[in-house]
Design a protein around this motif. Sequence first.
Motif, mmCIF file in Angstrom:
data_model
loop_
_atom_site.group_PDB
_atom_site.id
_atom_site.type_symbol
_atom_site.label_atom_id
_atom_site.label_comp_id
_atom_site.label_asym_id
_atom_site.label_seq_id
_atom_site.Cartn_x
_atom_site.Cartn_y
_atom_site.Cartn_z
ATOM 1 N N GLU A 75 20.153 -22.610 -30.461
ATOM 2 C CA GLU A 75 21.038 -23.409 -29.596
ATOM 3 C C GLU A 75 21.114 -22.823 -28.194
ATOM 4 O OE1 GLU A 75 25.061 -23.748 -31.085
ATOM 5 O OE2 GLU A 75 24.281 -24.645 -32.946
ATOM 6 N N MET A 76 21.306 -21.506 -28.134
ATOM 7 C CA MET A 76 21.427 -20.853 -26.837
ATOM 8 C C MET A 76 20.114 -20.950 -26.051
ATOM 9 S SD MET A 76 24.531 -20.019 -26.797
ATOM 10 C CE MET A 76 24.799 -18.980 -25.361
ATOM 11 N N ILE A 77 19.009 -20.814 -26.759
ATOM 12 C CA ILE A 77 17.711 -20.908 -26.087
ATOM 13 C C ILE A 77 17.507 -22.314 -25.535
ATOM 14 C CG2 ILE A 77 15.204 -20.861 -26.477
ATOM 15 C CD1 ILE A 77 15.947 -18.620 -28.616
ATOM 16 N N ALA A 78 17.897 -23.314 -26.337
ATOM 17 C CA ALA A 78 17.766 -24.701 -25.882
ATOM 18 C C ALA A 78 18.604 -24.934 -24.621
ATOM 19 C CB ALA A 78 18.190 -25.653 -26.997
ATOM 20 N N LYS A 79 19.796 -24.316 -24.592
ATOM 21 C CA LYS A 79 20.675 -24.460 -23.429
ATOM 22 C C LYS A 79 20.027 -23.889 -22.170
ATOM 23 C CE LYS A 79 25.282 -24.441 -25.142
ATOM 24 N NZ LYS A 79 26.480 -23.649 -25.450
ATOM 25 N N ILE A 80 19.502 -22.662 -22.310
ATOM 26 C CA ILE A 80 18.847 -22.013 -21.163
ATOM 27 C C ILE A 80 17.661 -22.859 -20.690
ATOM 28 C CG2 ILE A 80 17.465 -20.001 -20.467
ATOM 29 C CD1 ILE A 80 19.922 -18.742 -20.863
ATOM 30 N N ARG A 81 16.883 -23.335 -21.646
ATOM 31 C CA ARG A 81 15.710 -24.151 -21.292
ATOM 32 C C ARG A 81 16.114 -25.422 -20.554
ATOM 33 N NH1 ARG A 81 11.828 -21.287 -22.685
ATOM 34 N NH2 ARG A 81 11.032 -20.862 -24.775
ATOM 35 N N SER A 88 14.335 -26.086 -12.010
ATOM 36 C CA SER A 88 13.015 -25.747 -11.506
ATOM 37 C C SER A 88 12.190 -27.019 -11.321
ATOM 38 C CB SER A 88 12.328 -24.799 -12.482
ATOM 39 O OG SER A 88 12.353 -25.365 -13.770
ATOM 40 N N PRO A 89 11.235 -26.966 -10.417
ATOM 41 C CA PRO A 89 10.421 -28.154 -10.151
ATOM 42 C C PRO A 89 9.694 -28.616 -11.413
ATOM 43 C CG PRO A 89 9.886 -26.355 -8.629
ATOM 44 C CD PRO A 89 10.851 -25.810 -9.618
ATOM 45 N N SER A 90 9.631 -29.905 -11.608
ATOM 46 C CA SER A 90 8.911 -30.447 -12.760
ATOM 47 C C SER A 90 7.420 -30.211 -12.553
ATOM 48 C CB SER A 90 9.181 -31.937 -12.888
ATOM 49 O OG SER A 90 8.557 -32.611 -11.811
ATOM 50 N N SER A 130 -10.986 -23.035 -14.268
ATOM 51 C CA SER A 130 -11.674 -23.965 -13.369
ATOM 52 C C SER A 130 -12.478 -25.007 -14.139
ATOM 53 C CB SER A 130 -12.563 -23.192 -12.390
ATOM 54 O OG SER A 130 -13.286 -22.200 -13.070
ATOM 55 N N VAL A 131 -12.957 -24.664 -15.330
ATOM 56 C CA VAL A 131 -13.770 -25.613 -16.118
ATOM 57 C C VAL A 131 -13.025 -26.930 -16.356
ATOM 58 C CG1 VAL A 131 -15.108 -25.908 -18.245
ATOM 59 C CG2 VAL A 131 -14.769 -23.627 -17.297
ATOM 60 N N ASP A 132 -11.767 -26.836 -16.761
ATOM 61 C CA ASP A 132 -11.029 -28.081 -17.002
ATOM 62 C C ASP A 132 -9.926 -28.314 -15.964
ATOM 63 O OD1 ASP A 132 -9.254 -26.168 -17.793
ATOM 64 O OD2 ASP A 132 -9.019 -26.882 -19.841
ATOM 65 N N ALA A 133 -9.959 -27.514 -14.883
ATOM 66 C CA ALA A 133 -9.032 -27.699 -13.752
ATOM 67 C C ALA A 133 -7.556 -27.670 -14.176
ATOM 68 C CB ALA A 133 -9.340 -28.992 -13.008
ATOM 69 N N THR A 134 -7.227 -26.738 -15.059
ATOM 70 C CA THR A 134 -5.826 -26.593 -15.473
ATOM 71 C C THR A 134 -5.245 -25.301 -14.894
ATOM 72 O OG1 THR A 134 -6.470 -25.475 -17.525
ATOM 73 C CG2 THR A 134 -6.128 -27.870 -17.626
ATOM 74 N N ILE A 135 -3.984 -25.384 -14.528
ATOM 75 C CA ILE A 135 -3.289 -24.240 -13.932
ATOM 76 C C ILE A 135 -2.022 -23.989 -14.728
ATOM 77 C CG2 ILE A 135 -1.934 -23.547 -11.889
ATOM 78 C CD1 ILE A 135 -4.102 -24.862 -10.156
ATOM 79 N N ARG A 136 -1.716 -22.720 -14.924
ATOM 80 C CA ARG A 136 -0.461 -22.328 -15.541
ATOM 81 C C ARG A 136 0.302 -21.410 -14.590
ATOM 82 N NH1 ARG A 136 -4.451 -23.427 -18.206
ATOM 83 N NH2 ARG A 136 -5.423 -21.654 -17.168
ATOM 84 N N ILE A 137 1.593 -21.620 -14.503
ATOM 85 C CA ILE A 137 2.435 -20.832 -13.609
ATOM 86 C C ILE A 137 3.478 -20.110 -14.456
ATOM 87 C CG2 ILE A 137 4.095 -20.956 -11.690
ATOM 88 C CD1 ILE A 137 1.270 -21.673 -10.791
ATOM 89 N N LYS A 142 10.415 -19.688 -11.933
ATOM 90 C CA LYS A 142 11.475 -20.704 -11.914
ATOM 91 C C LYS A 142 12.648 -20.106 -11.143
ATOM 92 C CE LYS A 142 10.353 -23.232 -16.100
ATOM 93 N NZ LYS A 142 10.742 -23.592 -17.478
ATOM 94 N N GLY A 143 13.098 -20.793 -10.152
ATOM 95 C CA GLY A 143 14.199 -20.258 -9.348
ATOM 96 C C GLY A 143 13.746 -19.313 -8.242
ATOM 97 N N ALA A 144 12.463 -19.089 -8.096
ATOM 98 C CA ALA A 144 11.961 -18.232 -7.009
ATOM 99 C C ALA A 144 12.054 -18.994 -5.688
ATOM 100 C CB ALA A 144 10.514 -17.837 -7.280
ATOM 101 N N PRO A 145 12.122 -18.271 -4.566
ATOM 102 C CA PRO A 145 12.087 -18.981 -3.277
ATOM 103 C C PRO A 145 10.785 -19.772 -3.150
ATOM 104 C CG PRO A 145 11.915 -16.587 -2.969
ATOM 105 C CD PRO A 145 12.202 -16.825 -4.415
ATOM 106 N N SER A 146 10.852 -20.876 -2.418
ATOM 107 C CA SER A 146 9.700 -21.791 -2.397
ATOM 108 C C SER A 146 8.444 -21.122 -1.830
ATOM 109 C CB SER A 146 10.048 -23.045 -1.607
ATOM 110 O OG SER A 146 10.471 -22.683 -0.317
ATOM 111 N N TYR A 147 8.626 -20.187 -0.867
ATOM 112 C CA TYR A 147 7.414 -19.568 -0.309
ATOM 113 C C TYR A 147 6.661 -18.765 -1.372
ATOM 114 C CZ TYR A 147 10.225 -15.296 0.099
ATOM 115 O OH TYR A 147 11.021 -14.211 -0.177
ATOM 116 N N ALA A 148 7.387 -18.160 -2.327
ATOM 117 C CA ALA A 148 6.732 -17.365 -3.373
ATOM 118 C C ALA A 148 6.031 -18.278 -4.379
ATOM 119 C CB ALA A 148 7.752 -16.473 -4.080
#
Length: 208
Positions: A75-81, A88-90, A130-137, A142-148
């Motif tokens: 429950e608590m994890i779901a709340k944080i998520r 955070s940006p979608s 790069s093979v399938d052009a997917t990126i993970r962040i 989440k919550g970082a300043p936009s420049y970072a």
Amino acid sequence: MTLNHSITHSPINQQLGDGDDAGEVTLPGISEGEIVVLRSKRRKKSISAYRQGGRIIVSIPARMSKADERSVVPEMIAKIRAQEAGESPSETVLMQRASELLELYAPEITARPKSINWRAMRERWGSCTSVDATIRISDRLKGAPSYALDYVLFHEAIHLHHFDHGPEFKAVLARFPEESRAEAYLEGFEAAERRYMPPAVLPGAEVL
Ligand SMILES: [Zn+2]
């Protein structure tokens, strides 16, 4: 702090607890070591959960039963998520932003990511296949300043065209106007993570 916690251990991504009753709980989408449960003797009733770096810390009273823990922790994890999803940006916004950054600073790169996903990563800030052009962040951003966040997005987006960190890659990355500020933020974040030892390594921390 360490004296206030009892130690328990659970296998990763398995049931919380012994799995000896019908209330089996699994936590889908949780990566290894992401959840830390602290049992605090000082805590009587209250339960708290918060994000610390790449981890979610759930602090519960020392006397709480395993059965209650099994219901309360997810429950608590779901709340944080849910909270973080609102803040955070979608992933759609991340895709738009990556395209904007390429248009602004690397117009010669025409490749675009097919997907960008938030991912619980503590060792890296981002990754690009790069093979399938997917990126993970890393969800530490989440919550970082936009420049970072922009800096990491731009870095990964350049990898769609330049696969390694060679001179060509570096020359493109250097066009990002706040490169040194972003580097300083990321280094500071990592230094703070190292300095404030994660509870997972303290006695009494249960790593799920
Ligand atoms: Zn890279």
